[in-house]
Design a protein around this motif. Structure first.
Motif, PDB file in Angstrom:
ATOM      1  N   LEU A  61     -30.966  21.491 -15.857  1.00 30.88           N
ATOM      2  CA  LEU A  61     -31.267  20.390 -16.188  1.00 30.88           C
ATOM      3  C   LEU A  61     -29.919  19.630 -15.469  1.00 30.88           C
ATOM      4  O   LEU A  61     -30.107  18.294 -14.443  1.00 30.88           O
ATOM      5  CB  LEU A  61     -31.264  19.724 -17.829  1.00 30.88           C
ATOM      6  N   VAL A  62     -28.844  20.096 -15.505  1.00 28.63           N
ATOM      7  CA  VAL A  62     -27.455  19.582 -15.676  1.00 28.63           C
ATOM      8  C   VAL A  62     -27.673  19.730 -13.504  1.00 28.63           C
ATOM      9  O   VAL A  62     -26.865  18.452 -13.453  1.00 28.63           O
ATOM     10  CB  VAL A  62     -26.453  19.923 -15.546  1.00 28.63           C
ATOM     11  N   ARG A  63     -27.602  20.409 -12.800  1.00 33.75           N
ATOM     12  CA  ARG A  63     -27.906  20.450 -11.340  1.00 33.75           C
ATOM     13  C   ARG A  63     -29.343  19.289 -10.872  1.00 33.75           C
ATOM     14  O   ARG A  63     -28.707  19.664  -9.731  1.00 33.75           O
ATOM     15  CB  ARG A  63     -28.318  22.284 -11.128  1.00 33.75           C
ATOM     16  N   ARG A  64     -29.656  18.735 -11.681  1.00 28.90           N
ATOM     17  CA  ARG A  64     -31.408  18.289 -11.565  1.00 28.90           C
ATOM     18  C   ARG A  64     -29.969  17.096 -10.078  1.00 28.90           C
ATOM     19  O   ARG A  64     -29.504  16.395 -10.622  1.00 28.90           O
ATOM     20  CB  ARG A  64     -31.717  18.238 -12.160  1.00 28.90           C
ATOM     21  N   PRO A  65     -30.436  16.779  -9.213  1.00 27.98           N
ATOM     22  CA  PRO A  65     -29.928  15.230  -8.560  1.00 27.98           C
ATOM     23  C   PRO A  65     -30.032  13.669  -9.878  1.00 27.98           C
ATOM     24  O   PRO A  65     -31.477  13.967 -10.082  1.00 27.98           O
ATOM     25  CB  PRO A  65     -30.597  14.942  -6.742  1.00 27.98           C
ATOM     26  N   ALA A  66     -29.701  13.272  -8.523  1.00 26.64           N
ATOM     27  CA  ALA A  66     -29.849  11.931 -10.076  1.00 26.64           C
ATOM     28  C   ALA A  66     -31.108  10.989  -9.159  1.00 26.64           C
ATOM     29  O   ALA A  66     -31.846  11.048  -8.616  1.00 26.64           O
ATOM     30  CB  ALA A  66     -28.318  11.295  -9.529  1.00 26.64           C
ATOM     31  N   THR A  67     -31.726  10.058 -10.019  1.00 25.75           N
ATOM     32  CA  THR A  67     -33.048   9.800  -9.663  1.00 25.75           C
ATOM     33  C   THR A  67     -33.144   8.170 -10.079  1.00 25.75           C
ATOM     34  O   THR A  67     -32.021   7.918 -10.436  1.00 25.75           O
ATOM     35  CB  THR A  67     -33.824  10.556 -10.418  1.00 25.75           C
ATOM     36  N   GLU A  68     -34.018   7.294 -10.239  1.00 21.15           N
ATOM     37  CA  GLU A  68     -34.366   6.369 -10.293  1.00 21.15           C
ATOM     38  C   GLU A  68     -33.994   6.310 -12.239  1.00 21.15           C
ATOM     39  O   GLU A  68     -33.397   5.185 -12.590  1.00 21.15           O
ATOM     40  CB  GLU A  68     -35.599   5.571 -10.341  1.00 21.15           C
ATOM     41  N   ASP A  69     -34.705   6.702 -12.414  1.00 13.85           N
ATOM     42  CA  ASP A  69     -34.696   6.764 -13.798  1.00 13.85           C
ATOM     43  C   ASP A  69     -33.358   7.367 -14.559  1.00 13.85           C
ATOM     44  O   ASP A  69     -32.856   6.790 -15.736  1.00 13.85           O
ATOM     45  CB  ASP A  69     -35.801   7.603 -14.853  1.00 13.85           C
ATOM     46  N   TYR A  70     -32.737   8.834 -14.194  1.00 11.76           N
ATOM     47  CA  TYR A  70     -31.437   9.062 -13.844  1.00 11.76           C
ATOM     48  C   TYR A  70     -30.131   8.673 -12.963  1.00 11.76           C
ATOM     49  O   TYR A  70     -30.197   9.369 -12.579  1.00 11.76           O
ATOM     50  CB  TYR A  70     -31.441   9.756 -14.769  1.00 11.76           C
ATOM     51  N   PRO A  71     -29.581   7.619 -12.659  1.00 10.39           N
ATOM     52  CA  PRO A  71     -28.767   7.540 -11.816  1.00 10.39           C
ATOM     53  C   PRO A  71     -27.675   7.390 -11.750  1.00 10.39           C
ATOM     54  O   PRO A  71     -27.386   8.073 -10.682  1.00 10.39           O
ATOM     55  CB  PRO A  71     -28.993   5.910 -11.094  1.00 10.39           C
TER      56      PRO A  71
END
Length: 257
Positions: A61-71
């Motif tokens: 989860l920590v390595r996932r890229p930033a998204t609109e929901d989690y900038p």
């Protein structure tokens, strides 16, 4: 050549496999020799296995890229998981202390000290090997999750060493004029270990809560951060810094010239 992420994954998987093996060995051996301490060791390893699997999932989860929901990405998962691990380990310590007190009130418990001593020696060597590897890994990638695993295995190494020393004393007591006291060796060890171990989960939880509340990093880290900020031409006094998992959050106050 291992990348930092591959090394982190390898360390977390090794920790999970090791925890599973020690959990089975501790529970089976503890039931065989009727030892509260060895059963605690096995139960602690079982909890460590569940927490290690949680760490593996958190690392993804920590390595996932930033998204609109989690900038800002999901770096907050790391301190959150470490806080959960601390709370679970603390609960295990409290329950084990209560079991030891109950055993004392019931007049102690006889244990096959010689067989328990063998388990302690084997466990010390195994736990120490895993802890050394995790320490080597954490120095190279700075992963908070691996560092938390390292703390768990350090606790397990200390526990195994205490079991070995305690049962060596019990073995000697059984062959002395104070043999009647040997039945109290197991619960007394459990009480002492539980109290000592409580410091580790407390530190884990407090440190994680500080991160989740966006507290400033440790002083030694701030020196390096301020140096980097100066290199960007900014005044460190005008920059707020917070660490959240693997991420460093900076808020700069810019003044128009």
């Amino acid at each position: 050549m291992f990348t930092s992420l591959a090394r982190e994954n390898m360390a977390l998987k090794l920790s999970a496999v090791g925890a599973g093996l020690f959990a089975v060995a501790g529970i089976v051996w503890g039931l065989w020799v009727d030892s509260l301490v060895i059963l605690f060791d096995g139960a602690y390893s079982l909890v460590s296995l569940a927490l290690s699997l949680l760490s593996l999932y958190a690392a993804r989860l920590v390595r996932r890229p930033a998204t609109e929901d989690y900038p800002f990405g999901m770096g907050a998962v790391e301190p959150l998981v470490i806080a959960v691990k601390g709370l679970v380990i603390g609960l295990v310590c409290v329950l084990s202390f209560a079991s030891a007190v109950l055993s004392m009130l019931q007049g102690g418990r006889p244990v096959q000290a010689d067989m328990a001593l063998v388990f302690g020696a084997v466990s010390v060597v195994g736990c120490l090997i895993v802890w050394i590897y995790l320490r080597w890994t954490s120095v190279r990638n700075g992963s908070g999750l691996v560092l938390a695993e390292q703390g768990q295995w350090l606790m397990d190494t200390v526990l195994s060493a205490a079991v070995m020393i305690g049962f060596a004393v019990a073995w000697l007591l059984e062959r002395s004029e104070w043999s009647a006291l040997a039945v109290y060796a197991d619960p007394v060890m459990m009480m002492l270990i539980s109290v000592y171990f409580m410091t580790v989960p407390v530190k884990m939880v407090l440190s994680s809560v500080r991160e989740l509340l966006l507290a400033a990093p440790a002083d030694e880290a701030m020196d390096e951060i301020h140096e980097a900020i100066r290199g960007l031409g900014l005044n460190p006094a005008r920059v707020k810094v917070a660490k959240l998992g693997p991420n460093l959050l900076l808020e700069a106050k810019l003044v128009r010239m």
